[in-house]
Every structure is written in C-alpha cells, then in structure tokens.
Design a protein around this motif. Structure first.
Motif, short mmCIF file in Angstrom:
data_model
loop_
_atom_site.label_atom_id
_atom_site.label_comp_id
_atom_site.label_asym_id
_atom_site.label_seq_id
_atom_site.Cartn_x
_atom_site.Cartn_y
_atom_site.Cartn_z
N ARG A 59 41.14 48.01 48.29
CA ARG A 59 40.81 46.62 48.59
C ARG A 59 41.21 46.28 50.02
NH1 ARG A 59 43.21 41.24 45.50
NH2 ARG A 59 41.89 39.70 46.55
N MET A 60 40.31 45.59 50.75
CA MET A 60 40.59 45.15 52.11
C MET A 60 40.17 43.68 52.25
SD MET A 60 39.42 48.45 54.44
CE MET A 60 37.80 48.67 53.65
N VAL A 61 40.99 42.92 52.97
CA VAL A 61 40.73 41.50 53.17
C VAL A 61 40.63 41.23 54.67
CG1 VAL A 61 41.54 39.15 52.78
CG2 VAL A 61 42.00 40.92 51.07
N ALA A 62 39.49 40.68 55.10
CA ALA A 62 39.28 40.35 56.51
C ALA A 62 38.74 38.92 56.58
CB ALA A 62 38.31 41.32 57.16
N GLY A 63 39.61 37.99 56.97
CA GLY A 63 39.19 36.60 57.00
C GLY A 63 38.86 36.11 55.60
N ASP A 64 37.66 35.56 55.44
CA ASP A 64 37.23 35.06 54.14
C ASP A 64 36.59 36.13 53.26
OD1 ASP A 64 38.12 32.53 54.77
OD2 ASP A 64 36.17 31.82 55.47
N LEU A 65 36.39 37.32 53.82
CA LEU A 65 35.70 38.38 53.08
C LEU A 65 36.70 39.35 52.44
CD1 LEU A 65 32.70 39.25 55.43
CD2 LEU A 65 32.67 37.91 53.32
N VAL A 66 36.39 39.75 51.23
CA VAL A 66 37.17 40.76 50.51
C VAL A 66 36.24 41.89 50.11
CG1 VAL A 66 38.58 41.24 48.48
CG2 VAL A 66 38.78 39.03 49.63
N LEU A 67 36.61 43.12 50.47
CA LEU A 67 35.82 44.29 50.12
C LEU A 67 36.63 45.15 49.16
CD1 LEU A 67 33.41 46.36 52.13
CD2 LEU A 67 35.29 47.59 51.07
N GLU A 68 36.00 45.55 48.06
CA GLU A 68 36.66 46.39 47.06
C GLU A 68 35.79 47.59 46.75
OE1 GLU A 68 39.13 44.15 43.96
OE2 GLU A 68 37.52 42.74 44.41
N LEU A 69 36.37 48.78 46.92
CA LEU A 69 35.65 50.00 46.57
C LEU A 69 35.53 50.11 45.06
CD1 LEU A 69 37.09 52.73 48.98
CD2 LEU A 69 34.82 51.69 49.01
N GLN A 70 34.32 50.43 44.61
CA GLN A 70 34.06 50.55 43.18
C GLN A 70 33.86 52.00 42.74
OE1 GLN A 70 33.91 47.65 41.06
NE2 GLN A 70 34.84 46.82 42.92
N ASP A 71 33.24 52.80 43.59
CA ASP A 71 32.92 54.17 43.21
C ASP A 71 32.76 55.01 44.47
OD1 ASP A 71 32.40 56.33 41.61
OD2 ASP A 71 30.30 55.81 41.23
N LEU A 116 31.40 43.22 48.11
CA LEU A 116 31.85 42.32 49.16
C LEU A 116 31.80 40.89 48.63
CD1 LEU A 116 32.75 42.44 52.17
CD2 LEU A 116 30.36 41.95 52.76
N SER A 117 32.89 40.14 48.79
CA SER A 117 32.97 38.78 48.26
C SER A 117 33.43 37.82 49.34
CB SER A 117 33.95 38.71 47.08
OG SER A 117 33.64 39.67 46.09
N ASP A 118 32.89 36.60 49.29
CA ASP A 118 33.34 35.53 50.17
C ASP A 118 34.29 34.63 49.37
OD1 ASP A 118 33.77 33.41 51.84
OD2 ASP A 118 31.66 33.05 52.31
N THR A 119 35.57 34.70 49.70
CA THR A 119 36.57 33.92 48.98
C THR A 119 37.00 32.68 49.75
OG1 THR A 119 38.38 35.22 49.93
CG2 THR A 119 37.45 35.98 47.84
N GLY A 120 36.34 32.40 50.88
CA GLY A 120 36.72 31.26 51.70
C GLY A 120 35.95 30.01 51.33
N ALA A 155 27.69 33.04 51.23
CA ALA A 155 28.21 31.69 51.10
C ALA A 155 29.46 31.72 50.23
CB ALA A 155 27.15 30.77 50.49
N ARG A 156 30.14 30.62 50.21
CA ARG A 156 31.37 30.50 49.43
C ARG A 156 31.14 30.93 47.98
NH1 ARG A 156 34.36 24.70 48.16
NH2 ARG A 156 35.94 25.49 46.72
N GLY A 157 31.97 31.88 47.52
CA GLY A 157 31.90 32.33 46.14
C GLY A 157 30.88 33.41 45.87
N GLN A 158 30.03 33.76 46.85
CA GLN A 158 29.01 34.77 46.63
C GLN A 158 29.59 36.18 46.76
OE1 GLN A 158 25.78 33.88 49.42
NE2 GLN A 158 24.55 33.10 47.72
N THR A 159 28.96 37.13 46.06
CA THR A 159 29.30 38.55 46.16
C THR A 159 28.01 39.35 46.28
OG1 THR A 159 29.26 38.93 43.77
CG2 THR A 159 31.36 38.21 44.73
N ARG A 160 28.16 40.57 46.80
CA ARG A 160 27.03 41.49 46.80
C ARG A 160 27.56 42.91 46.83
NH1 ARG A 160 23.01 43.05 51.18
NH2 ARG A 160 23.14 44.83 49.77
N SER A 161 26.74 43.82 46.31
CA SER A 161 27.10 45.23 46.27
C SER A 161 26.60 45.92 47.53
CB SER A 161 26.49 45.88 45.03
OG SER A 161 26.79 47.27 44.99
N LEU A 162 27.41 46.83 48.06
CA LEU A 162 27.05 47.61 49.23
C LEU A 162 27.07 49.09 48.87
CD1 LEU A 162 29.25 45.92 52.01
CD2 LEU A 162 26.90 45.36 51.37
#
Length: 202
Positions: A59-71, A116-120, A155-162
């Motif tokens: 897990r990495m947090v940069a500003g309002d974005l949070v990235l979490e490895l899934q696989d 990738l998630s926007d937690t801001g 946007a706030r609260g949105q997530t997407r897979s990369l």
C-alpha cells in the motif's frame, strides 16, 4: 502666584505617582503570556503522540490517492507461472516472433494489478508515466508502452483498477514498484516470486 505654583507641584507629583502603572500593566501582561506559553508547551510535551497509521504491505499513499497492490505474476513463454498467454501450446516455449507482443528471449514480463482510490475531498489526477519498477542494484524499467490505461483523474471516493506490465531482464527477480506522484517518491516490494526457469533445449 504661590497658590498656582503649589497647584502645579501637586499635579506633577500626582503624574509621577501614576506613571508606574502602565509599566506595571506591561510587565503583568508579559508574565501572563509567558505563563500561557508554558502551559501550552507542557501540554504538548505530556500529550500522547498522534496514532501512527499501520504500514500495509503493498500500500502507498500519495496526497489524496491510495494505491494498493492486489495481484502480481510473471508472463513467460511457458504455460507455468503468472498469467498464461493464449499462444502457449502444451507447455513448450514458443519463439517471440510467433507471439506478437510477447517479450524477446532474455526478457520476462511482470504483471501487476492494483487498485487506485481517491480518499480526499477533491479530484486527484494520475498518469502511466508515474509508475516504474526498480531492482536492488538501482536498475529501473518504465511501464510498458502503450500502457493498458491512460492518464485520468478520480473524484472523491472513486476507485479504479490498474493493470501494469513491465519488461525486465530475466536475470532480475526482486523488484519494487515505484510511484512518483506530486513530488513524492514511493515504493513497495513486489510480492511475485521469480518466474520458473525451464530448459527446453533437451
């Protein structure tokens, strides 16, 4: 005249008696401010530190974005280990020329899936160029181009897979995912085991 002079003397005496009062008020004000500052400093020293967020692997947090490895996994020329390309036949290695888009011999491809998630409270942008992988010796490799995703924003609260692909020499097995975002340089270990080594020459 004597009465006038006497009155003037009394006024000067009263003025001299009153003059220390502003000085005394100033000293009292400074003392109160110093006392309040001391109380604040004491409270800061005895107050418990703010709780630290636990480190989460991948897990990495940069500003309002949070990235979490899934696989994670390796795409090879074989049918063993990692996501299997459709061009693999019966477990035998096929030349890269017969598998369009596959890496050349001596190169293997790392596959990472992340969320990738926007937690801001606002919109946060991201781009493929922000991602790379790094070996312990300092060697780095960018995201394969064209990337599987394009620059965008959440946007706030949105997530997407990369889905991310990186071509690296087959001598490299330990890698960190590196994320450079808004002046921050973050990294996390990739948990994929090295791809299997098979000798198809016999």
């Amino acid at each position: 005249m004597a009465g006038v002079a006497s009155t003037a003397v009394r006024r000067r005496q009263r003025a001299r008696r009153r003059s220390p009062r502003p000085v005394g008020l100033l000293i009292s004000g400074v003392a109160i401010v110093a006392a309040l500052a001391g109380v604040v400093l004491f409270l800061l020293l005895v107050a418990p530190p703010p709780p630290q967020l636990p480190d989460v692997p991948g897990r990495m947090v940069a500003g309002d974005l949070v990235l979490e490895l899934q696989d994670s996994g390796w795409i090879t020329h074989d049918d063993i280990g990692g996501p299997v390309p459709s061009s693999v036949a019966n477990g035998f290695q096929m030349p890269a020329s017969m598998m369009p888009g596959m890496p050349d011999a001596g190169i293997h491809r790392l596959y990472l899936e992340a969320v990738l998630s926007d937690t801001g409270s606002g919109t946060a942008a991201y781009a493929p160029r922000e991602f790379s992988v790094r070996a312990p010796d300092g060697g780095t490799w960018p995201l394969d181009q064209p990337a599987t995703f394009v620059a965008g924003s959440l946007a706030r609260g949105q997530t997407r897979s990369l889905d991310m692909l990186f071509d690296v020499p087959d001598t490299v097995s330990r890698l960190d995912l590196v994320w450079t975002h808004e002046g921050q340089l973050l990294s996390t270990a990739v948990g994929a085991p090295p791809p299997p080594i098979h000798d198809h020459g016999t």
